[in-house]
Design a protein around this motif. Structure first.
Motif, PDB file in Angstrom:
ATOM      1  N   VAL A 119      -6.119  -9.483   0.801  1.00 44.17           N
ATOM      2  CA  VAL A 119      -5.055  -9.142   1.751  1.00 44.17           C
ATOM      3  C   VAL A 119      -5.186  -7.718   2.262  1.00 44.17           C
ATOM      4  CG1 VAL A 119      -2.557  -8.757   1.973  1.00 44.17           C
ATOM      5  CG2 VAL A 119      -3.405 -10.786   0.764  1.00 44.17           C
ATOM      6  N   LEU A 120      -5.033  -7.552   3.575  1.00 40.31           N
ATOM      7  CA  LEU A 120      -4.779  -6.248   4.170  1.00 40.31           C
ATOM      8  C   LEU A 120      -3.373  -6.337   4.756  1.00 40.31           C
ATOM      9  CD1 LEU A 120      -7.129  -4.131   6.447  1.00 40.31           C
ATOM     10  CD2 LEU A 120      -4.652  -4.037   6.582  1.00 40.31           C
ATOM     11  N   VAL A 121      -2.460  -5.585   4.189  1.00 38.96           N
ATOM     12  CA  VAL A 121      -1.063  -5.624   4.614  1.00 38.96           C
ATOM     13  C   VAL A 121      -0.679  -4.253   5.150  1.00 38.96           C
ATOM     14  CG1 VAL A 121      -0.268  -5.157   2.236  1.00 38.96           C
ATOM     15  CG2 VAL A 121       1.320  -6.156   3.893  1.00 38.96           C
ATOM     16  N   GLU A 122       0.012  -4.239   6.273  1.00 42.80           N
ATOM     17  CA  GLU A 122       0.395  -2.960   6.865  1.00 42.80           C
ATOM     18  C   GLU A 122       1.368  -2.213   5.959  1.00 42.80           C
ATOM     19  OE1 GLU A 122      -1.227  -1.857   9.302  1.00 42.80           O
ATOM     20  OE2 GLU A 122      -2.190  -3.743   9.867  1.00 42.80           O
ATOM     21  N   LYS A 123       1.378  -0.887   6.084  1.00 35.63           N
ATOM     22  CA  LYS A 123       2.341  -0.087   5.344  1.00 35.63           C
ATOM     23  C   LYS A 123       3.746  -0.451   5.832  1.00 35.63           C
ATOM     24  CE  LYS A 123       3.686   2.629   8.793  1.00 35.63           C
ATOM     25  NZ  LYS A 123       5.064   2.638   9.295  1.00 35.63           N
ATOM     26  N   PRO A 124       4.768  -0.361   5.013  1.00 40.59           N
ATOM     27  CA  PRO A 124       4.798   0.143   3.637  1.00 40.59           C
ATOM     28  C   PRO A 124       4.495  -0.933   2.587  1.00 40.59           C
ATOM     29  CG  PRO A 124       7.027  -0.285   4.364  1.00 40.59           C
ATOM     30  CD  PRO A 124       6.142  -0.595   5.537  1.00 40.59           C
ATOM     31  N   ALA A 125       4.047  -2.106   3.027  1.00 38.47           N
ATOM     32  CA  ALA A 125       3.657  -3.239   2.173  1.00 38.47           C
ATOM     33  C   ALA A 125       4.841  -3.989   1.588  1.00 38.47           C
ATOM     34  CB  ALA A 125       2.714  -2.817   1.049  1.00 38.47           C
ATOM     35  N   LEU A 132      -7.729  -8.926  -3.919  1.00 39.40           N
ATOM     36  CA  LEU A 132      -7.651  -7.500  -3.628  1.00 39.40           C
ATOM     37  C   LEU A 132      -6.619  -7.263  -2.527  1.00 39.40           C
ATOM     38  CD1 LEU A 132     -11.462  -6.618  -3.559  1.00 39.40           C
ATOM     39  CD2 LEU A 132      -9.855  -6.366  -5.465  1.00 39.40           C
ATOM     40  N   VAL A 133      -5.873  -6.175  -2.654  1.00 38.84           N
ATOM     41  CA  VAL A 133      -4.847  -5.848  -1.663  1.00 38.84           C
ATOM     42  C   VAL A 133      -5.040  -4.415  -1.181  1.00 38.84           C
ATOM     43  CG1 VAL A 133      -2.383  -5.675  -1.164  1.00 38.84           C
ATOM     44  CG2 VAL A 133      -3.199  -7.419  -2.780  1.00 38.84           C
ATOM     45  N   ARG A 134      -5.326  -4.272   0.088  1.00 33.97           N
ATOM     46  CA  ARG A 134      -5.382  -2.949   0.724  1.00 33.97           C
ATOM     47  C   ARG A 134      -4.132  -2.790   1.571  1.00 33.97           C
ATOM     48  NH1 ARG A 134      -8.329   1.469   2.273  1.00 33.97           N
ATOM     49  NH2 ARG A 134     -10.090   0.896   0.949  1.00 33.97           N
ATOM     50  N   VAL A 135      -3.544  -1.597   1.534  1.00 34.61           N
ATOM     51  CA  VAL A 135      -2.350  -1.304   2.320  1.00 34.61           C
ATOM     52  C   VAL A 135      -2.751  -0.401   3.477  1.00 34.61           C
ATOM     53  CG1 VAL A 135      -0.018  -0.342   2.290  1.00 34.61           C
ATOM     54  CG2 VAL A 135      -0.895  -1.573   0.286  1.00 34.61           C
ATOM     55  N   TRP A 183      -8.504   3.103  12.362  1.00 36.57           N
ATOM     56  CA  TRP A 183      -8.310   1.674  12.088  1.00 36.57           C
ATOM     57  C   TRP A 183      -9.648   0.986  11.815  1.00 36.57           C
ATOM     58  CZ3 TRP A 183      -3.289  -0.354  12.229  1.00 36.57           C
ATOM     59  CH2 TRP A 183      -2.315   0.518  12.740  1.00 36.57           C
ATOM     60  N   GLU A 184     -10.648   1.345  12.609  1.00 32.30           N
ATOM     61  CA  GLU A 184     -11.977   0.755  12.449  1.00 32.30           C
ATOM     62  C   GLU A 184     -12.585   1.132  11.097  1.00 32.30           C
ATOM     63  OE1 GLU A 184     -16.244   0.519  14.867  1.00 32.30           O
ATOM     64  OE2 GLU A 184     -14.598   1.752  15.620  1.00 32.30           O
ATOM     65  N   ILE A 185     -12.467   2.397  10.726  1.00 30.68           N
ATOM     66  CA  ILE A 185     -13.014   2.853   9.442  1.00 30.68           C
ATOM     67  C   ILE A 185     -12.286   2.170   8.288  1.00 30.68           C
ATOM     68  CG2 ILE A 185     -13.371   4.857   7.948  1.00 30.68           C
ATOM     69  CD1 ILE A 185     -13.495   6.557  10.518  1.00 30.68           C
ATOM     70  N   GLU A 186     -10.962   2.074   8.411  1.00 25.08           N
ATOM     71  CA  GLU A 186     -10.175   1.430   7.361  1.00 25.08           C
ATOM     72  C   GLU A 186     -10.570  -0.034   7.181  1.00 25.08           C
ATOM     73  OE1 GLU A 186      -5.490   1.419   6.340  1.00 25.08           O
ATOM     74  OE2 GLU A 186      -6.029   0.466   8.237  1.00 25.08           O
ATOM     75  N   MET A 187     -10.758  -0.749   8.294  1.00 22.77           N
ATOM     76  CA  MET A 187     -11.160  -2.159   8.216  1.00 22.77           C
ATOM     77  C   MET A 187     -12.526  -2.298   7.538  1.00 22.77           C
ATOM     78  SD  MET A 187      -9.083  -4.465  10.008  1.00 22.77           S
ATOM     79  CE  MET A 187      -9.933  -5.452  11.220  1.00 22.77           C
ATOM     80  N   ALA A 188     -13.450  -1.412   7.897  1.00 19.44           N
ATOM     81  CA  ALA A 188     -14.774  -1.454   7.282  1.00 19.44           C
ATOM     82  C   ALA A 188     -14.677  -1.217   5.775  1.00 19.44           C
ATOM     83  CB  ALA A 188     -15.688  -0.419   7.926  1.00 19.44           C
ATOM     84  N   GLY A 205      -4.134   1.278  -1.974  1.00 18.95           N
ATOM     85  CA  GLY A 205      -3.763  -0.056  -2.377  1.00 18.95           C
ATOM     86  C   GLY A 205      -2.329  -0.074  -2.858  1.00 18.95           C
ATOM     87  N   LEU A 206      -2.044  -1.005  -3.751  1.00 17.56           N
ATOM     88  CA  LEU A 206      -0.662  -1.156  -4.212  1.00 17.56           C
ATOM     89  C   LEU A 206      -0.191   0.042  -5.039  1.00 17.56           C
ATOM     90  CD1 LEU A 206      -0.629  -4.967  -5.003  1.00 17.56           C
ATOM     91  CD2 LEU A 206       0.461  -3.778  -3.092  1.00 17.56           C
ATOM     92  N   LYS A 207      -1.089   0.657  -5.784  1.00 19.78           N
ATOM     93  CA  LYS A 207      -0.701   1.841  -6.555  1.00 19.78           C
ATOM     94  C   LYS A 207      -0.162   2.932  -5.639  1.00 19.78           C
ATOM     95  CE  LYS A 207      -2.670   5.513  -9.461  1.00 19.78           C
ATOM     96  NZ  LYS A 207      -3.922   6.049 -10.069  1.00 19.78           N
ATOM     97  N   GLU A 208      -0.888   3.206  -4.575  1.00 20.32           N
ATOM     98  CA  GLU A 208      -0.486   4.262  -3.650  1.00 20.32           C
ATOM     99  C   GLU A 208       0.760   3.873  -2.861  1.00 20.32           C
ATOM    100  OE1 GLU A 208      -4.479   4.789  -5.031  1.00 20.32           O
ATOM    101  OE2 GLU A 208      -3.632   3.057  -3.988  1.00 20.32           O
ATOM    102  N   ALA A 209       0.843   2.587  -2.483  1.00 19.24           N
ATOM    103  CA  ALA A 209       2.026   2.121  -1.748  1.00 19.24           C
ATOM    104  C   ALA A 209       3.275   2.207  -2.608  1.00 19.24           C
ATOM    105  CB  ALA A 209       1.803   0.685  -1.267  1.00 19.24           C
ATOM    106  N   LYS A 210       3.144   1.897  -3.904  1.00 17.62           N
ATOM    107  CA  LYS A 210       4.296   1.996  -4.806  1.00 17.62           C
ATOM    108  C   LYS A 210       4.740   3.448  -4.973  1.00 17.62           C
ATOM    109  CE  LYS A 210       2.944  -0.251  -8.503  1.00 17.62           C
ATOM    110  NZ  LYS A 210       3.121  -0.848  -9.846  1.00 17.62           N
ATOM    111  N   ALA A 211       3.787   4.364  -5.025  1.00 18.44           N
ATOM    112  CA  ALA A 211       4.132   5.778  -5.172  1.00 18.44           C
ATOM    113  C   ALA A 211       4.947   6.263  -3.975  1.00 18.44           C
ATOM    114  CB  ALA A 211       2.857   6.615  -5.325  1.00 18.44           C
TER     115      ALA A 211
END
Length: 335
Positions: free
Chosen positions: A94-100, A120-123, A293-298, A313-319
């Motif tokens: 999953v790639l989910v937009e902030k704030p997730a 795997l989850v990227r925010v 955005w392009e770098i993040e997707m890569a 990821g989720l750790k950073e989004a939770k913080a």
């Protein structure tokens, strides 16, 4: 099979509005096999661009499709975590937009489910991949700033006619106002340079827009060593603004602008001299536009290839959400 002949990832795009279409345009043609939106016509418009893509209003159908490996979620805030949860339970990355999500509790549940399935989850904290940020991180990690002292950040935009009637002004849909919208970006960036914040002070208030959520927020965050991040976010800025200053004992970095209406993106390095006085100054400008955005997707697809934990990821989004919750006083819930 060579790298160039590898099949494209099969993507379910959930949320076909402005951000969803931004993601779409960065994917290889034909990658999206399911387009999903509550406004079915928007999904059909995307699906019509590829013979192998279907359109649906059902996120359950999208995340459970056997023709999908990856789910990209660009919906209103209140649906981000529920859809991501359904996706990881189906074993999809999953790639989910902030704030997730709109609470830490939602992300705790999502994190637990992802661990069970190996998803795997990227925010989508794309600001981390702006060229000024990448250069700032290079200098910071080289030790060029010396011991850290504090960070000062401002981020603001002016809204638009009818802004107070949009979904962002409804706490049940957004989870809050300007703090959870643009504020989480500043919190996330400050955390890169200062680490975990153990003391959170500040307030969120509404000065201009006639809406029940905040249009300005003021934060003073401190880590265990006492280093401070002083942050202000606003949707009554009128002239769009981005400014992040990172202060060390030996030097300072100042990131200004994000391109477009925020002005040319640039990074200035001010090196203190032994005699003090005017610093040695170096300026980098990045006029080519926003490639974050392009770098993040890569990075996301490299995460999948290498089976590595995404950052952010989720750790950073939770913080970031933990800080938001402390300022708001309690988790925001859609009920």
């Amino acid at each position: 099979m060579s790298e160039n002949n590898k099949p494209s990832p099969r993507v379910a795009l959930i949320g076909c509005g402005l951000i969803g279409q931004k993601r779409l345009h960065l994917l290889p043609p034909g990658s999206v096999t399911v387009a999903c939106d509550t406004q079915l016509e928007r999904a059909k418009k995307i699906a019509g661009q590829s013979p192998d893509c279907i359109a649906t209003e059902s996120f359950e159908q999208a995340v459970s499709s056997p023709n999908v490996d990856v789910v990209m979620i660009a919906t209103i805030n209140s649906w981000l975590a529920p859809i991501a949860l359904a996706a990881v339970k189906s074993g999809k990355h999953v790639l989910v937009e902030k704030p997730a999500g709109i609470s830490v509790a939602e992300l705790d549940e999502l994190e637990a489910a992802a661990k069970k399935t190996g998803a795997l989850v990227r925010v989508g904290y794309n600001h981390r991949f702006h060229p000024a940020c990448l250069k700032a991180l290079e200098l910071f990690r080289s030790g060029a700033l010396g011991p850290m002292m504090f960070v000062r950040g401002r981020y603001g935009q002016g809204g638009r006619i009818g802004y107070e009637k949009e979904w962002r002004a409804d706490a049940k849909l957004s989870g809050g106002g300007e703090l959870i919208d643009q504020g989480v970006h500043l919190i996330d960036l400050a955390g890169i340079f200062l680490g975990e914040f153990t003391m959170v002070e500040g307030h969120a208030t509404t000065y201009f827009w006639k809406m029940p959520v905040d249009d300005n927020a003021f934060l003073s965050l401190r880590n265990a060593a006492g280093n401070t991040a002083w942050l202000h976010v606003s949707c009554s800025e009128w002239k769009n603004l981005f400014s992040l200053e990172i202060y060390g004992r030996d030097a300072k970095l100042h990131w200004e602008g994000l391109g477009g209406s925020y002005g040319i993106e640039k990074l200035t390095y001010y090196k203190m001299l032994p005699q003090m006085g005017p610093p040695e100054t170096t300026i980098w400008e990045f006029p080519r536009g926003d490639e974050s955005w392009e770098i993040e997707m890569a990075e996301f697809f490299e995460d999948i290839k290498l089976k590595r934990t995404p950052v952010a990821g989720l750790k950073e989004a939770k913080a970031a959400l933990a800080v938001v919750e402390k300022i708001y006083g309690e988790p925001q819930n859609p009920e």
